[in-house]
Design an enzyme around this catalytic site. Structure first.
Site, PDB file in Angstrom:
ATOM      1  N   PHE A  68       0.851  -1.176   0.000  1.00 13.59           N
ATOM      2  CA  PHE A  68       0.000   0.000   0.000  1.00 13.59           C
ATOM      3  C   PHE A  68       0.898   1.241   0.000  1.00 13.59           C
ATOM      4  O   PHE A  68       1.892   1.293   0.736  1.00 13.59           O
ATOM      5  CB  PHE A  68      -0.885  -0.014   1.243  1.00 13.59           C
ATOM      6  CG  PHE A  68      -2.179   0.718   1.078  1.00 13.59           C
ATOM      7  CD1 PHE A  68      -2.246   2.093   1.250  1.00 13.59           C
ATOM      8  CD2 PHE A  68      -3.341   0.031   0.762  1.00 13.59           C
ATOM      9  CE1 PHE A  68      -3.434   2.774   1.107  1.00 13.59           C
ATOM     10  CE2 PHE A  68      -4.541   0.698   0.610  1.00 13.59           C
ATOM     11  CZ  PHE A  68      -4.603   2.078   0.782  1.00 13.59           C
ATOM     12  N   HIS A  70       1.271  -5.862   6.872  1.00 14.43           N
ATOM     13  CA  HIS A  70       0.263  -5.945   5.810  1.00 14.43           C
ATOM     14  C   HIS A  70       0.869  -6.343   4.459  1.00 14.43           C
ATOM     15  O   HIS A  70       0.171  -6.319   3.444  1.00 14.43           O
ATOM     16  CB  HIS A  70      -0.463  -4.604   5.673  1.00 14.43           C
ATOM     17  CG  HIS A  70      -1.177  -4.180   6.917  1.00 14.43           C
ATOM     18  ND1 HIS A  70      -2.492  -4.496   7.170  1.00 14.43           N
ATOM     19  CD2 HIS A  70      -0.735  -3.485   7.993  1.00 14.43           C
ATOM     20  CE1 HIS A  70      -2.835  -3.992   8.351  1.00 14.43           C
ATOM     21  NE2 HIS A  70      -1.794  -3.383   8.867  1.00 14.43           N
ATOM     22  N   HIS A  72      -2.244 -11.552   4.601  1.00  8.19           N
ATOM     23  CA  HIS A  72      -2.210 -11.137   5.997  1.00  8.19           C
ATOM     24  C   HIS A  72      -3.611 -11.075   6.590  1.00  8.19           C
ATOM     25  O   HIS A  72      -4.616 -10.998   5.871  1.00  8.19           O
ATOM     26  CB  HIS A  72      -1.522  -9.772   6.151  1.00  8.19           C
ATOM     27  CG  HIS A  72      -2.267  -8.650   5.503  1.00  8.19           C
ATOM     28  ND1 HIS A  72      -2.120  -8.334   4.171  1.00  8.19           N
ATOM     29  CD2 HIS A  72      -3.180  -7.764   5.998  1.00  8.19           C
ATOM     30  CE1 HIS A  72      -2.899  -7.313   3.863  1.00  8.19           C
ATOM     31  NE2 HIS A  72      -3.554  -6.954   4.962  1.00  8.19           N
ATOM     32  N   ASP A 101      -5.882  -8.838   9.315  1.00  4.82           N
ATOM     33  CA  ASP A 101      -5.977  -7.595  10.071  1.00  4.82           C
ATOM     34  C   ASP A 101      -6.483  -7.883  11.482  1.00  4.82           C
ATOM     35  O   ASP A 101      -7.404  -8.687  11.668  1.00  4.82           O
ATOM     36  CB  ASP A 101      -6.968  -6.626   9.409  1.00  4.82           C
ATOM     37  CG  ASP A 101      -6.414  -5.969   8.159  1.00  4.82           C
ATOM     38  OD1 ASP A 101      -5.201  -6.072   7.906  1.00  4.82           O
ATOM     39  OD2 ASP A 101      -7.218  -5.348   7.431  1.00  4.82           O
ATOM     40  N   HIS A 105      -6.159  -2.472  13.915  1.00  5.59           N
ATOM     41  CA  HIS A 105      -5.862  -1.788  12.655  1.00  5.59           C
ATOM     42  C   HIS A 105      -6.926  -0.754  12.309  1.00  5.59           C
ATOM     43  O   HIS A 105      -6.616   0.282  11.712  1.00  5.59           O
ATOM     44  CB  HIS A 105      -5.752  -2.835  11.538  1.00  5.59           C
ATOM     45  CG  HIS A 105      -5.499  -2.274  10.176  1.00  5.59           C
ATOM     46  ND1 HIS A 105      -4.475  -1.398   9.904  1.00  5.59           N
ATOM     47  CD2 HIS A 105      -6.153  -2.469   8.986  1.00  5.59           C
ATOM     48  CE1 HIS A 105      -4.496  -1.087   8.613  1.00  5.59           C
ATOM     49  NE2 HIS A 105      -5.504  -1.708   8.042  1.00  5.59           N
ATOM     50  N   HIS A 158     -14.437  -2.094   6.635  1.00  3.30           N
ATOM     51  CA  HIS A 158     -13.705  -2.407   7.858  1.00  3.30           C
ATOM     52  C   HIS A 158     -14.546  -2.079   9.093  1.00  3.30           C
ATOM     53  O   HIS A 158     -14.492  -2.796  10.104  1.00  3.30           O
ATOM     54  CB  HIS A 158     -12.383  -1.628   7.911  1.00  3.30           C
ATOM     55  CG  HIS A 158     -11.261  -2.236   7.137  1.00  3.30           C
ATOM     56  ND1 HIS A 158     -11.052  -1.964   5.811  1.00  3.30           N
ATOM     57  CD2 HIS A 158     -10.297  -3.120   7.502  1.00  3.30           C
ATOM     58  CE1 HIS A 158      -9.985  -2.637   5.389  1.00  3.30           C
ATOM     59  NE2 HIS A 158      -9.510  -3.356   6.400  1.00  3.30           N
ATOM     60  N   GLU A 171      -6.529 -10.542   3.569  1.00  3.72           N
ATOM     61  CA  GLU A 171      -6.330  -9.752   2.352  1.00  3.72           C
ATOM     62  C   GLU A 171      -5.088 -10.233   1.612  1.00  3.72           C
ATOM     63  O   GLU A 171      -4.244 -10.923   2.182  1.00  3.72           O
ATOM     64  CB  GLU A 171      -6.202  -8.264   2.708  1.00  3.72           C
ATOM     65  CG  GLU A 171      -7.476  -7.702   3.330  1.00  3.72           C
ATOM     66  CD  GLU A 171      -7.315  -6.341   3.980  1.00  3.72           C
ATOM     67  OE1 GLU A 171      -8.303  -5.594   4.027  1.00  3.72           O
ATOM     68  OE2 GLU A 171      -6.199  -6.025   4.474  1.00  3.72           O
TER      69      GLU A 171
END
Length: 233
Positions: A41, A71, A75, A77, A81, A184, A196
């Protein structure tokens, strides 16, 4: 709703003739490779590795030091997060990350996975884990700012159906430019877990056993997983 097809994955039959020992269930490795050029990201910490010790005179082993965001790659979360005061990864129960799941293809979903994109694979006996494939081929070598994400209403309906974990083959269950992280926030409110960056390119639609255990990182907001699907007996 019409009755969906049988989404149980069947193992190949034994060869005709003499009886054979049962074959081990087939495994699908659904984790992308992680290395220095693995996309992250924008602004996140990429994977890097240096050697702290190397085999040579007076040293019998290689030992590396790794720096990365939790991440990177496949992974899970943790609530920390996306929720102030949420649980860190080490406190998250493992049960949602292990057990029967359904892989659903939604390759033409556009920016959001709406309910009608996955309805063909939803029916009686929906497992408590759902993984959605959106890519024909997951871009393991580049960042995709136009990634597909879950519509919040889809997450709500999956939670209503008893789903405990959702997964996706993109870097986020929310659009990459989202500042509100609506999906989320649904999983926070409904107490779901999320995976993800899965690679589902070669996985047929159907039911499998998911094995994707996070590390016991006691203060982390996420954890890498080695995500695997196993054919059901």
């Amino acid at each position: 709703m019409p009755t969906p097809p049988d989404f149980a994955h069947n193992a190949a039959p034994d060869a005709p003739g003499a009886p054979a020992a049962p074959a081990a269930p087939r495994l699908w490795d659904i984790s992308p490779p992680v290395h220095a050029t693995t996309p992250v990201f924008p602004g996140d910490t990429p994977y890097s590795q240096v050697w702290a010790a190397e085999i040579g005179p007076g040293c019998p082993v290689n030992v590396s030091a790794v720096t990365m965001s939790p991440h990177v790659g496949a992974h899970a979360d943790a609530p920390l997060h996306y929720a102030p005061g949420g649980e860190a990864m080490g406190a998250v129960p493992l049960a949602p990350f292990l057990g029967r799941c359904r892989v659903i293809h939604a390759l033409d979903c556009g920016p959001l996975i709406e309910w009608h994109h996955i309805a063909h694979a939803i029916g009686a006996g929906l497992p408590p884990r759902v993984l959605v494939r959106t890519y024909a081929r997951m871009p393991v070598d580049r960042w995709d700012g136009a990634l597909a994400a879950y519509a919040p209403a889809t997450v709500e309906r999956l939670a209503d159906a008893g789903v405990q974990l959702i997964g996706i083959d993109t870097a986020s269950i929310d659009p990459a430019d989202s500042k509100t992280l609506d999906s989320h926030q649904v999983i926070r409110r409904r107490d779901l877990r999320v995976l993800e960056n899965l690679v589902l390119d070669d996985v047929p639609e159907g039911d499998y056993e998911l094995i994707a255990l996070p590390l016991k990182w006691m203060t982390a907001d996420a954890s890498p997983v080695r995500a695997v699907l196993r054919a059901l007996a």
